[in-house]
Write an enzyme that holds these catalytic residues in place. Structure first.
Site, PDB file in Angstrom:
ATOM      1  N   SER A 200       0.817  -1.218   0.000  1.00  0.00           N
ATOM      2  CA  SER A 200       0.000   0.000   0.000  1.00  0.00           C
ATOM      3  C   SER A 200       0.848   1.263   0.000  1.00  0.00           C
ATOM      4  CB  SER A 200      -0.939   0.009   1.211  1.00  0.00           C
ATOM      5  OG  SER A 200      -0.210  -0.025   2.428  1.00  0.00           O
TER       6      SER A 200
ATOM      7  N   ASP B  79      -3.013   6.523  11.683  1.00  0.00           N
ATOM      8  CA  ASP B  79      -2.120   5.973  10.661  1.00  0.00           C
ATOM      9  C   ASP B  79      -0.808   6.745  10.691  1.00  0.00           C
ATOM     10  OD1 ASP B  79      -0.798   5.082   8.435  1.00  0.00           O
ATOM     11  OD2 ASP B  79      -2.384   5.568   6.995  1.00  0.00           O
TER      12      ASP B  79
ATOM     13  N   HIS C  51       1.499   5.432   6.439  1.00  0.00           N
ATOM     14  CA  HIS C  51       1.334   6.049   5.126  1.00  0.00           C
ATOM     15  C   HIS C  51       1.591   7.551   5.238  1.00  0.00           C
ATOM     16  CE1 HIS C  51      -1.081   2.301   5.017  1.00  0.00           C
ATOM     17  NE2 HIS C  51      -0.496   2.189   3.829  1.00  0.00           N
TER      18      HIS C  51
END
Length: 518
Positions: free
Chosen positions: A233, A486, A489
């Protein structure tokens, strides 16, 4: 005489008055210049009275030395609450999945990407810093200003990965409103993050300049070619960044399908593609020896066949992997089970390969397969381990990056032991692959070593701003626990755009190198 006396007295009185007026004016003007001089010395041009990281039209350089050996280690953060030795780097359940993000109900693995993209198959489609503090607000004394306009591109011999972060008032090339392909979880501004300074920090190599991304130049260099981002990802994160940068000069056509994401820029016939591959090697779920069905098995010495099948269609590849080696999986080498992560039924029997070693083997396997492919002669870039910044725990054990608004300052970086060992094994796998291929293939393998530089960018993650929900929790609770967030990312726009500035520079060097050789 009566009339003459007044004339004399009037004349005598008027003249001194005029002199005194001039004297006062001159004195006032002198005071003004003295005051201005003192003000100029106190607040030089380009500085801010409040002392924050700002400049005028010329960016100020903030030197952040990146030789970790010179730093005082204030602690050891491994991505979980244990030390490197305690992790054993093999079956520590506290690591969970760094590629997933804790949520209120259940772990979130890249939205629905894990379930959807695993079904994809590839077919025919495609030095020191002067830092002081004024109160609680950091103040920076810059070294020589950095001016992108003076350098068209970095020097071929320049090391792109040793340098510093500097604040660029010009800001990013795009905004979250000018790019429609940003995954919502990385749309930090759209999700309510109020600070924007993290968008303005740019990377400056020590010995040269890294130019701002030039979309027209990229499309011209890549005319008629395909760039593929392959991996997890974080590869998707980088691919979307590339699309956003290019979108500012041309709107691409979506040519993707369930087999592969593909975007075509018609003016130059440039294709941007992406293949999902969690580990870059062959994986399956069927029963194997004593490993039951349902547990993911990885053949570490076999590349992901979907990548190999698609290779002839690509001209440049950017690999991204590593974080999925924290997930449950069984490691197979030479048709023998040699280890596993979060799976090892016989605790009395030592494993031959742990998750860190498996990562290194996987990198060597995929690179050797690519370098020796008879129908692929393109440029292969390995972007190194992307550091996460979960402080105080892992993604699922209370780790947090909430409230980080600027890069880490010198002397304040806390080493992440797990990041360092994963980066080391990745580099080892790369070097072993390079040693095992021909001289002509070696020059086509490039290690884009971003790990150390991005260790300073704890400010660049979404944190709790993962959705546009106006009722989401963004502050710590009464018990001090942080909200789900998060810290793996990257916000868009944000630090991730620097990766594509580096990709453009590597492509430029490759193109110019080919011209010289021909």
């Amino acid at each position: 005489m009566a009339l003459g006396s007044p004339k004399v007295s009037i004349f005598g009185a008027a003249f001194p008055a005029k002199v005194s007026t001039i004297a006062i004016a001159i004195g006032g003007l002198a005071s003004f210049f003295v005051f201005g001089l003192l003000l100029r010395l106190s607040y030089p041009i380009g500085s801010s009275v409040s002392g924050v990281f700002y400049g005028n039209a010329t960016p100020e350089l903030v030197e952040v030395p990146l030789s970790l050996s010179n730093h005082t280690v204030e602690g050891l953060y491994t991505g979980s609450d244990v030390s490197v030795s305690d992790q054993n780097l093999t079956s520590n359940s506290s690591l969970g999945s760094p590629d997933a993000v804790a949520s209120d109900k259940k772990p979130l693995v890249d939205g629905k990407e894990e379930a959807d993209e695993k079904k994809i198959d590839v077919g025919s489609g495609e030095g020191d810093t002067n830092v002081s503090k004024a109160g609680d607000t950091p103040s920076v004394v810059s070294s020589s200003p950095h001016d992108d306009s003076k350098t068209a591109s970095a020097e071929p011999e320049c090391d792109l990965y040793q340098g510093s972060w500097f604040y660029d008032p010009e800001g990013p090339v795009y905004t979250n409103n000018s790019c429609p392909v940003i995954t919502q979880m990385q749309n930090c501004q759209g999700n309510g993050r109020s600070d924007k300074g993290y968008e303005n920090w740019r990377w400056k190599p020590s010995q040269c300049d890294l130019p701002r991304f030039d979309a027209k130049k990229f499309l011209e260099l890549m005319r008629g070619k395909t760039l593929a981002f392959i991996g997890d990802s974080v590869a998707r994160n980088q691919m979307e960044s590339m699309l956003c940068l290019l979108w500012q000069v041309e709107t691409p056509v979506n040519r993707g399908s369930r087999k592969m994401q593909r975007w075509l820029f018609k003016s130059s016939s440039v294709m941007i593609a992406r293949i999902w591959s969690s580990w870059l090697v062959h994986q399956f779920n069927e029963k194997f020896d004593y490993a039951p069905e349902g547990v993911t098995k990885l053949k570490l010495d076999l590349p992901d066949e979907r990548i190999i099948e698609a290779l002839p269609k690509f001209d440049v590849i950017v690999f991204s992997s590593g974080h999925w080696f924290a997930k449950q999986s069984v490691y197979i080498l030479n048709d023998e089970i040699v280890g596993g992560q979060l799976w090892w039924p016989d605790k009395s029997k030592p494993m031959k390969v742990n998750n860190v070693e498996a990562f290194g083997i996987s990198v060597e396997t995929i690179l050797k397969s690519v370098a020796t492919h008879p129908n692929y002669t393109g440029l292969t870039i390995v972007r190194t381990w992307s550091p996460d910044h979960y402080e105080g725990g892992a993604w699922n054990t209370g780790g947090s990056c909430t409230g980080k608004e600027e890069p880490i300052l010198p002397g304040k970086l806390v080493k992440n032991g797990f990041t360092e060992v994963m980066h080391e094994k990745q580099a080892t796998g790369f070097n072993q692959a390079v040693e095992g291929v021909s001289e002509s293939s070696k020059v086509k393998l490039k290690l884009m070593d971003i790990t150390e530089a991005f260790g300073y960018r704890h400010d660049g993650h979404p944190g709790p701003y993962r959705s546009p929900d106006p009722n989401k929790i963004t502050k710590r609770g009464p018990d001090g626990r942080p909200p789900p967030q998060d810290c793996l990312h990257w916000c868009m726009p944000g630090p991730v755009d620097t990766w594509n500035e580096m990709v453009l520079e590597l492509i430029r060097r490759d193109v110019e190198g080919r011209k010289r050789n021909s």
